[in-house]
Enzyme design. Structure first.
Site, PDB file in Angstrom:
ATOM      1  CG  ASP A 300      -1.870   1.102   1.328  1.00 16.21           C
ATOM      2  OD1 ASP A 300      -2.730   1.196   0.441  1.00 16.21           O
ATOM      3  OD2 ASP A 300      -1.782   1.902   2.284  1.00 16.21           O
ATOM      4  CD  GLU A 335      -2.308   2.228  -3.365  1.00 11.73           C
ATOM      5  OE1 GLU A 335      -3.522   2.429  -3.584  1.00 11.73           O
ATOM      6  OE2 GLU A 335      -1.813   2.294  -2.233  1.00 11.73           O
TER       7      GLU A 335
END
Length: 594
Positions: A300, A335
């Site tokens: 993330d 990401e």
């Protein structure tokens, strides 16, 4: 225990009646140690640290705060948000989980990942995915173990899933603003203990995860963990003192004049220029590989891993992972954006990493909405070489193509809502993405009109066929294959209710079967989608090559290609925007050209 600036650290043990006994630890350089002769398996513990309390100077020592071991593997309860966690002098033993010393964990000899590039990744919120499944026993619903239930396995096999990507499963805490609203964090992107599994999702601990991973692997399905190493639930200057902040606050990045750096939007950012932070990160990754056997990880806000403070393509973390004998072979997915300076880094991660491609999502939506031309769609179908460069057998496509993810509209809501509807989040509909490239077919939200329903289904089929025809790895968020809705909420992180849960009884079976057919075709010829052939023939109509005028024709929505793939025959695609159709065919008998 690392606490270089503490004056004293105590290990706090809790007995069966939850009585606390403090044991003074001994400083050894930057660490504090204490030895016990007895077997401590099952013992519950935490830490307390004494030192200076000067938050503006990065010192948060408060012996009234019970602190969770950053290396804890098991917790006896979930985290609970409370204002006392951030107030100096207020004891938090009644609020904070105790770490539990585990039994010796068996090692899982790391096997090669099940997942292979160009396969299908299936993004799963474990609780929302399994909580309402009618065939899963009630006691299993909402847990990691439910993923190993035959009904769940059958669905995953039907879709030819290459790997499930589990949204955060380590222990997290609600954001401070949620409890007064009667809401909770339903996604988990606010961790405190980076290795400890959340007791609600995984009551059986590491053994439950290990057994579930093993079952999925036996069914040809890998497991990827979505890990949050960019910030922690200790949050900003007003946040709680729960773990690292009370032991070694230097784990968080600070500006030269002292304030916490907020490159995540969450108030605090872990400092990957600090070797101790990188060591904790790699140790957490090794734990999940060696003790659970996972295939790999999705990171993330991954640019944080390469900041120090600016993003660097040659950041130490990349070399350390590549040199690690346990981690080097794992699937690694970035990401590739955060909100810090230069935070959008799509295409800038190492060649052996995959990357979420939000340009793919936006451009495919824009094409089918009528706002982008055929050249844009062709570039995305062919693997986004404008972002990732040219591909080859040695350098297969690194793009993770997706139409929707946990963050944003569901795929079905993309064709049913022109605007977000996040009122239930308690922020007056200000949160969530404002631009979703969505359209509603003239009706905002649910419609009884059969014509509207059919038009929406046709658009979903067209977009899904586009996805399965694209070069690169592809990703579906669980339920998008059968039209799940979040009632127009495009930021359902705090909706642990019917908005966020998957309604298995409302499945669009026709759409689901369409996806299953696409998945079977792609799985049979997966290698054909790892590299886009240089010998591809683009066609304006069947048998007529595209011309420059065709590519530049305003409003044109019809085109296709015939692509020879060594060992796979020929892949043929036809796109017709006006008819809302995409046709994908693979002829394994057709000889490749050249």
């Amino acid at each position: 225990m690392r606490a270089p600036l503490a004056r004293q650290v105590w290990l706090c043990r809790f007995d069966a009646q939850d009585n606390e006994t403090r044991h003074a630890m001994v400083r050894e350089g930057e660490r504090w140690t204490l030895a016990f002769e007895e077997d401590l398996a099952g013992a519950r513990y935490g830490y307390r640290a004494e030192g200076e309390w000067a938050p503006d100077e990065g010192l948060w020592f408060d012996s009234a705060k019970l602190l969770v071991d950053p290396y804890a593997l098991t917790l006896d309860r979930r985290f609970r948000q409370d204002p006392a966690l951030g107030r100096f002098g207020e004891d938090t033993a009644g609020l904070v989980p105790r770490a539990v010393v585990p039994e010796a964990l068996p090692r899982v000899f790391p096997q090669p990942p099940v997942f292979a590039r160009a396969g299908l990744i299936y993004e799963v919120n474990v609780r929302a995915f399994t909580l309402c499944h009618p065939e899963v026993p009630e006691a299993l619903r909402g847990t990691i173990a439910a993923l190993a239930h035959p009904a769940i396995l059958a669905h995953l096999r039907k879709l030819h899933v290459g790997a499930v990507e589990l949204m955060p499963i380590v222990a997290w805490i609600d954001e401070r603003h949620l409890p007064p609203l009667g809401l909770v964090n339903a996604w988990g992107y606010n961790p405190v203990a980076l290795m400890a599994l959340d007791p609600g999702l995984c009551p059986g601990g590491v053994a439950e995860l290990r057994e579930t991973v093993a079952t999925l692997r036996r069914n040809g399905i890998g497991v990827l963990l979505d890990l949050v190493f960019n910030h922690s639930g200790e949050s900003d200057r007003e946040g709680g003192v729960l773990s690292l902040r009370g032991l070694d606050n230097a784990a968080y990045a600070h500006a030269p004049d002292g304030p916490l750096i907020n490159d995540t939007g969450c108030g605090n950012t872990l400092d990957f220029a600090n070797p101790a932070v990188r060591r904790l990160t790699l140790d957490a990754m090794r734990h999940f590989v060696q003790h659970a056997g996972v295939d790999g990880f999705r990171f993330d806000l991954a640019p944080i891993l390469a900041r120090g403070p600016g993003f660097a393509k040659d950041a130490p973390i990349f070399a350390e992972i590549a040199a690690d004998p346990v981690l080097a072979s794992r699937v690694l997915i970035a990401e590739p954006w955060d909100i810090g300076p230069g935070g959008y880094q799509l295409g800038q991660f190492p060649q052996n990493w995959l990357e979420w491609n939000d340009r793919y999502r936006d451009d495919v939506r824009r094409f089918w909405k009528g706002e982008a031309g055929i050249g844009v769609l062709a570039t995305r179908l062919a693997g986004s070489s404008d972002v990732f460069g040219e591909t080859s057998a040695a350098l297969p496509c690194r793009s993770v193509n997706f139409l929707a993810a946990h963050d944003g509209f569901t795929l079905a809501d993309t064709v049913a809502y022109a605007h977000r509807h996040n009122e239930a989040n308690g922020e007056n509909n200000r949160d969530g993405h404002g631009e979703n490239f969505s359209w509603n077919h003239g009706v905002e939200g649910p419609s009884p009109d059969e014509g509207v329903i059919a038009a929406r289904r046709a658009d979903l089929k067209a977009m899904l066929t586009t996805l399965f025809a694209s070069t690169g790895t592809i990703m579906l968020t669980a339920g998008d294959e059968f039209g799940r809705t979040q009632q127009g909420n495009n930021n359902a992180y705090c909706q642990d209710n019917a908005i966020g849960w998957i309604d298995w009884d409302a499945r669009d079976r026709e759409l689901e079967d369409h996806v299953a057919r696409l998945a079977a075709l792609r799985a049979q010829h997966r290698v054909a989608f790892t590299v886009f052939s240089e010998e591809t023939a683009w066609e304006a109509e069947p048998g007529r090559a595209m011309t420059v005028a065709d590519w530049e024709e305003p409003g044109r929505g019809v085109f296709g290609f015939v692509s020879p793939v060594q060992g796979e025959g020929t892949v043929a695609l036809r796109v017709d925007r006006a008819a809302r159709t995409v046709t994908l065919a693979i002829d394994p008998e057709a000889p490749p050209k050249g």
